[in-house]
Design a protein around this motif. Structure first.
Motif, mmCIF file in Angstrom:
data_model
loop_
_atom_site.group_PDB
_atom_site.id
_atom_site.type_symbol
_atom_site.label_atom_id
_atom_site.label_comp_id
_atom_site.label_asym_id
_atom_site.label_seq_id
_atom_site.Cartn_x
_atom_site.Cartn_y
_atom_site.Cartn_z
ATOM 1 N N ASP A 396 0.836 -1.214 0.000
ATOM 2 C CA ASP A 396 0.000 0.000 0.000
ATOM 3 C C ASP A 396 0.869 1.261 0.000
ATOM 4 O O ASP A 396 0.582 2.224 -0.708
ATOM 5 C CB ASP A 396 -0.938 0.003 1.218
ATOM 6 C CG ASP A 396 -1.973 -1.120 1.119
ATOM 7 O OD1 ASP A 396 -2.156 -1.645 -0.015
ATOM 8 O OD2 ASP A 396 -2.560 -1.491 2.147
ATOM 9 N N ALA A 397 1.952 1.206 0.778
ATOM 10 C CA ALA A 397 2.842 2.381 0.826
ATOM 11 C C ALA A 397 3.554 2.544 -0.518
ATOM 12 O O ALA A 397 3.721 3.659 -1.019
ATOM 13 C CB ALA A 397 3.853 2.206 1.954
ATOM 14 N N LEU A 398 3.951 1.414 -1.087
ATOM 15 C CA LEU A 398 4.640 1.454 -2.387
ATOM 16 C C LEU A 398 3.741 2.085 -3.443
ATOM 17 O O LEU A 398 4.171 2.920 -4.235
ATOM 18 C CB LEU A 398 5.002 0.017 -2.811
ATOM 19 C CG LEU A 398 5.563 -0.134 -4.223
ATOM 20 C CD1 LEU A 398 7.015 0.345 -4.269
ATOM 21 C CD2 LEU A 398 5.511 -1.599 -4.695
ATOM 22 N N LYS A 399 2.487 1.710 -3.403
ATOM 23 C CA LYS A 399 1.548 2.210 -4.419
ATOM 24 C C LYS A 399 1.491 3.743 -4.385
ATOM 25 O O LYS A 399 1.519 4.399 -5.422
ATOM 26 C CB LYS A 399 0.161 1.603 -4.138
ATOM 27 C CG LYS A 399 -0.843 1.900 -5.217
ATOM 28 C CD LYS A 399 -2.222 1.328 -4.874
ATOM 29 C CE LYS A 399 -3.271 2.057 -5.664
ATOM 30 N NZ LYS A 399 -4.551 2.161 -4.996
ATOM 31 N N ALA A 414 10.413 5.137 -9.784
ATOM 32 C CA ALA A 414 9.267 4.247 -9.559
ATOM 33 C C ALA A 414 9.721 2.794 -9.720
ATOM 34 O O ALA A 414 9.424 1.931 -8.884
ATOM 35 C CB ALA A 414 8.145 4.568 -10.551
ATOM 36 N N LEU A 415 10.481 2.538 -10.781
ATOM 37 C CA LEU A 415 10.907 1.160 -11.036
ATOM 38 C C LEU A 415 11.869 0.665 -9.959
ATOM 39 O O LEU A 415 11.783 -0.482 -9.514
ATOM 40 C CB LEU A 415 11.528 1.052 -12.427
ATOM 41 C CG LEU A 415 10.519 1.300 -13.563
ATOM 42 C CD1 LEU A 415 11.222 1.394 -14.906
ATOM 43 C CD2 LEU A 415 9.443 0.219 -13.600
ATOM 44 N N GLU A 416 12.762 1.544 -9.534
ATOM 45 C CA GLU A 416 13.687 1.150 -8.465
ATOM 46 C C GLU A 416 12.913 0.710 -7.237
ATOM 47 O O GLU A 416 13.184 -0.315 -6.634
ATOM 48 C CB GLU A 416 14.524 2.358 -8.030
ATOM 49 C CG GLU A 416 15.857 2.474 -8.690
ATOM 50 C CD GLU A 416 16.454 3.855 -8.420
ATOM 51 O OE1 GLU A 416 16.366 4.349 -7.263
ATOM 52 O OE2 GLU A 416 16.976 4.451 -9.377
ATOM 53 N N TRP A 419 11.235 -2.562 -7.492
ATOM 54 C CA TRP A 419 12.152 -3.705 -7.363
ATOM 55 C C TRP A 419 12.571 -3.980 -5.925
ATOM 56 O O TRP A 419 12.799 -5.127 -5.554
ATOM 57 C CB TRP A 419 13.346 -3.552 -8.316
ATOM 58 C CG TRP A 419 13.190 -4.606 -9.364
ATOM 59 C CD1 TRP A 419 13.845 -5.813 -9.416
ATOM 60 C CD2 TRP A 419 12.242 -4.614 -10.433
ATOM 61 N NE1 TRP A 419 13.356 -6.558 -10.464
ATOM 62 C CE2 TRP A 419 12.386 -5.857 -11.101
ATOM 63 C CE3 TRP A 419 11.275 -3.733 -10.890
ATOM 64 C CZ2 TRP A 419 11.607 -6.207 -12.208
ATOM 65 C CZ3 TRP A 419 10.505 -4.082 -11.980
ATOM 66 C CH2 TRP A 419 10.669 -5.303 -12.623
ATOM 67 N N VAL A 420 12.644 -2.940 -5.134
ATOM 68 C CA VAL A 420 12.932 -3.186 -3.712
ATOM 69 C C VAL A 420 11.809 -4.071 -3.158
ATOM 70 O O VAL A 420 12.040 -5.036 -2.429
ATOM 71 C CB VAL A 420 13.018 -1.850 -2.934
ATOM 72 C CG1 VAL A 420 13.097 -2.089 -1.441
ATOM 73 C CG2 VAL A 420 14.209 -1.029 -3.434
ATOM 74 N N TYR A 421 10.605 -3.775 -3.576
ATOM 75 C CA TYR A 421 9.461 -4.565 -3.095
ATOM 76 C C TYR A 421 9.505 -5.993 -3.662
ATOM 77 O O TYR A 421 9.271 -6.956 -2.929
ATOM 78 C CB TYR A 421 8.159 -3.851 -3.472
ATOM 79 C CG TYR A 421 6.939 -4.551 -2.923
ATOM 80 C CD1 TYR A 421 6.667 -4.544 -1.554
ATOM 81 C CD2 TYR A 421 6.070 -5.240 -3.762
ATOM 82 C CE1 TYR A 421 5.560 -5.200 -1.040
ATOM 83 C CE2 TYR A 421 4.958 -5.894 -3.262
ATOM 84 C CZ TYR A 421 4.705 -5.870 -1.899
ATOM 85 O OH TYR A 421 3.619 -6.523 -1.391
ATOM 86 N N VAL A 422 9.811 -6.126 -4.945
ATOM 87 C CA VAL A 422 9.897 -7.471 -5.550
ATOM 88 C C VAL A 422 10.844 -8.317 -4.705
ATOM 89 O O VAL A 422 10.556 -9.464 -4.353
ATOM 90 C CB VAL A 422 10.429 -7.396 -7.010
ATOM 91 C CG1 VAL A 422 10.818 -8.774 -7.533
ATOM 92 C CG2 VAL A 422 9.403 -6.741 -7.925
ATOM 93 N N ASN A 423 11.965 -7.721 -4.332
ATOM 94 C CA ASN A 423 12.933 -8.510 -3.586
ATOM 95 C C ASN A 423 12.491 -8.778 -2.159
ATOM 96 O O ASN A 423 12.824 -9.813 -1.595
ATOM 97 C CB ASN A 423 14.319 -7.873 -3.685
ATOM 98 C CG ASN A 423 14.859 -8.130 -5.089
ATOM 99 O OD1 ASN A 423 14.622 -9.205 -5.666
ATOM 100 N ND2 ASN A 423 15.521 -7.150 -5.670
ATOM 101 N N SER A 424 11.675 -7.885 -1.612
ATOM 102 C CA SER A 424 11.173 -8.190 -0.266
ATOM 103 C C SER A 424 10.157 -9.334 -0.340
ATOM 104 O O SER A 424 10.046 -10.137 0.584
ATOM 105 C CB SER A 424 10.599 -6.945 0.407
ATOM 106 O OG SER A 424 9.384 -6.601 -0.213
#
Ligand code: MSP
Length: 644
Positions: A396-399, A414-416, A419-424
């Protein structure tokens, strides 16, 4: 804007010259615009995304003459190539304007006459230097070289001396109004650093601008004075008005003008940030909100451009990867204001690591586990626990952050962050070890929750990525059993927890192929090398060529040759009879998909025996990365027709 009407978002790319085919640099501007257009559509705005071609002027006139074509013939050819490329890149423009469109020519003439009537355009004589490549009049203070000519300070090419009667635009009259406008609208030129560059140029003083030519025939004629054609930049800049409907679809024009953002490369900033607002002020149109000057893609530290001969063909990447990896790379690699060096090594590295490893594996593993442990059903059997909640709340925060970045044109940020989220999420999966839970029947509910949470995160990630990677966004949603496409869900109503349980996920192949550098570079035949090959190539006379009997063959039957990986035994109808041939295409095509297809075959080649089968014909195919790709006919043709 009336109370009920939606907020509008009008974004444009520059219109591209048609002197040659588009390269990665052109693709870049258009991809940025496309991502922003798609994001704004998700926001629910009424979006108008304009692109097109700049077809008049001396540069095109010259390029066409060199190719033995008329300018319009050249333009028609190149426009086809540009439109094909935009299609291959998944560009969602709402309109494509050509400056040879009659409504555009009429609109420009009308504005020209208005400005003349107002006294902003007057007749005189121009004496000075002109750069054909940039279609630009050089400033007076550019020094004359020892050899007696001036060099264009922007592109380094030799300028030509022009001395002709012309019409001038009273640019000098707009020096103060422009400076005042910049001061009141600091967002007009972005990034902010470029605003200083523009304002200090204007402060040095503006001279009136010659806006017609008599020695250039390929242009819009000046109304009532047809010996003059309108200067190509005066013509081209007005595409932003006519493309939105000025003078032919006033309803659309009123709705969308003024533009929200003209996206351009930094090389054409002065035309857009000085001439354009001055023309608009003179004709009393409201001014666009922002001119965004992006950086360049360089190769070996030099701007990629046709004249330097260092351009990269986007199809080298598109053929192997499709549009999304290229879109992702270009937008992720550099912030849009800065320059970046393009290399295929850099591209592969990023794509293998971010797309194939981080995202592709996450999707593949999750879907495979849902298949393996729950027969493909998304189930949600247990309350969220602390770690689960974190994954949801972090999304939700990422969005929110991603929305801010997109709104501020900070696509790489935005993409960076995504990707932090993808890795989490990858970490969440690794720490929860679902494969271990699966061994214990009592932990099934926990397992279901972890896979639900991961699938919901993947759905969210692909939603946020959709503006940049529309094809992958749609694919991932369909793999997750979603019955909608991402673009059908408005940004404000998208929720992590809206992934429905009870849905059936699809079996998938990996989303992004992992490609090795040596395999990929094999594909990229640099022009110099292929030229050498051609030099060494045996020349065939026309009479020799005529000896080949090429025909349309229709595939009647195909089957694998036992004991081989890629050989297929194919039966073809050649109109008068059936022939059998053996072809190495089995790793590209399954036998079933070939049946009914029509292709080109040679029927008078000496038969050869392959694996005990007599091959009585040969098909033609391109070799791409070791695989054979057959050119099929895209129109109805009858079997047996001669191919010449
Ligand atoms: N026809 C003019 C624009 C008229 S707009 C009213 C023109 N055309 S162009 O085809 O030369 O360039 C179009 C766009 O492509 C420009 O924004 C330019 O900056 C961009 N690029 C061309 N080469 C580029 C790179 N190597 N890198 C990034 N963008 C570059 O100018």
């Amino acid at each position: 804007m009336s109370k009920n009407s939606k907020e509008t978002f009008y974004i444009s790319t520059p219109i591209y010259y048609v002197n040659d085919i588009p390269h990665i640099g052109h693709a870049y501007t258009t991809i940025i615009a496309d991502a922003l257009a798609r994001f704004n559509r998700l926001l629910g705005k009424d979006v108008f995304f304009l692109t097109g071609t700049d077809e008049h002027g001396q540069k095109i006139e010259k390029a066409a003459a060199e190719k033995g074509l008329t300018p319009l013939e050249l333009a028609n050819k190149v426009v086809g190539r540009i439109k094909d490329l935009w299609k291959a890149l998944d560009i969602s423009n709402d309109f494509f304007i050509r400056t040879t469109d009659p409504f555009h020519e009429k609109g420009v003439q009308k504005i020209f006459l208005n400005l003349k009537a107002k006294g902003d355009i007057y007749k005189g004589t121009y004496q000075g230097w002109y750069c054909v490549s940039d279609e630009n009049f050089l400033a007076e203070d550019v020094p004359v070289e020892a050899e007696g000519y001036k060099t264009c300070p922007d592109c380094g090419k030799k300028a030509v001396l022009v001395s002709e009667d012309c019409y001038f635009f009273k640019l000098s009259r707009y020096q103060e109004p422009l400076l005042q406008f910049y001061a009141q609208n600091p967002e007009f030129v972005r990034p902010a650093s470029r605003m200083n560059e523009v304002a200090s140029f204007v402060r040095q003083g503006l001279r009136d601008l010659s806006i017609t030519r008599t020695t250039v025939k390929w242009g819009i004629p000046v109304p009532d004075d047809p010996d003059h054609t309108i200067y190509v930049w005066f013509d081209a800049l007005h595409n932003y008005l006519t493309g939105a409907g000025y003078d032919w679809d006033m309803e659309r024009f009123r709705k969308f003008w003024p533009a929200t953002i003209h996206l351009i490369g930094k090389d054409i900033l002065r035309f857009h940030a000085i001439f354009w607002p001055a023309f608009l002020m003179a004709a009393q149109f409201p001014l666009p909100k922002t001119i965004y000057g992006h950086g360049w893609w360089l190769r070996d530290e030099a701007k990629m451009s046709k004249s330097r001969g260092n351009v990269l063909d986007p199809y080298v990447i598109l053929r192997t990867f499709g549009p999304d990896p290229l879109r992702y790379f270009l937008l992720r690699e550099i912030p849009i204001g800065l320059d970046g060096n393009f290399s295929h090594e850099g591209f592969l590295h990023r794509v293998n690591s971010d797309l194939a490893n981080d995202l592709g594996n996450l999707v593949h593993r999750t879907l495979t586990m849902i298949q393996g442990y729950f027969g493909g059903l998304i189930e949600d059997l247990e309350e969220e626990q602390a770690g689960d909640k974190e994954i949801r709340q972090a999304f939700d925060a990422l969005k929110e952050r991603v929305a801010d970045f997109y709104e501020n044109y900070a696509l790489s940020r935005a993409l960076e962050d995504i990707w932090v989220y993808v890795n989490s999420v990858n970490k969440y999966l690794a720490e929860n070890e679902p494969w271990k839970l699966a061994e214990n029947a009592t932990r099934k509910k926990r397992l279901a929750r972890i896979l639900y949470q991961t699938a919901a995160a993947i759905r969210g990630i692909s939603y946020l990525l959709y503006p940049v990677m529309p094809e992958s966004g749609r694919k991932i949603w369909s793999y997750l059993g979603e019955n909608k496409a991402p673009e059908e869900v408005p940004f404000t109503s998208f929720r992590f927890e809206d992934l429905k349980t009870g849905r059936r996920v699809q079996r998938t192949k990996p989303l992004f192929p992992r490609v090795l550098l040596q395999d990929f570079l094999k594909e990229e035949a640099p022009p110099a090398v292929s030229q050498k090959k051609e030099e060494k190539m045996d020349i065939v006379t026309f009479d020799e060529f005529k000896k080949m009997d090429l025909r349309v063959g229709e595939i009647l039957k195909a089957e694998k040759v036992p004991g081989t990986d890629k050989l297929l035994k194919i039966e073809v109808n050649i109109g008068t009879e059936k022939r059998t041939m053996v072809a190495g295409v089995g790793d590209t095509y399954s036998p079933d998909e070939l049946v009914g297809k029509k292709l080109v075959i040679i029927i008078n080649l000496k038969p050869a025996v392959i694996r005990g089968i007599e091959s009585q014909a040969m098909l033609l195919a391109a070799e791409v990365g070791g695989k054979a790709i057959i050119p099929f006919f895209d129109r109805e043709v009858s079997a047996g027709a001669k191919v010449k």
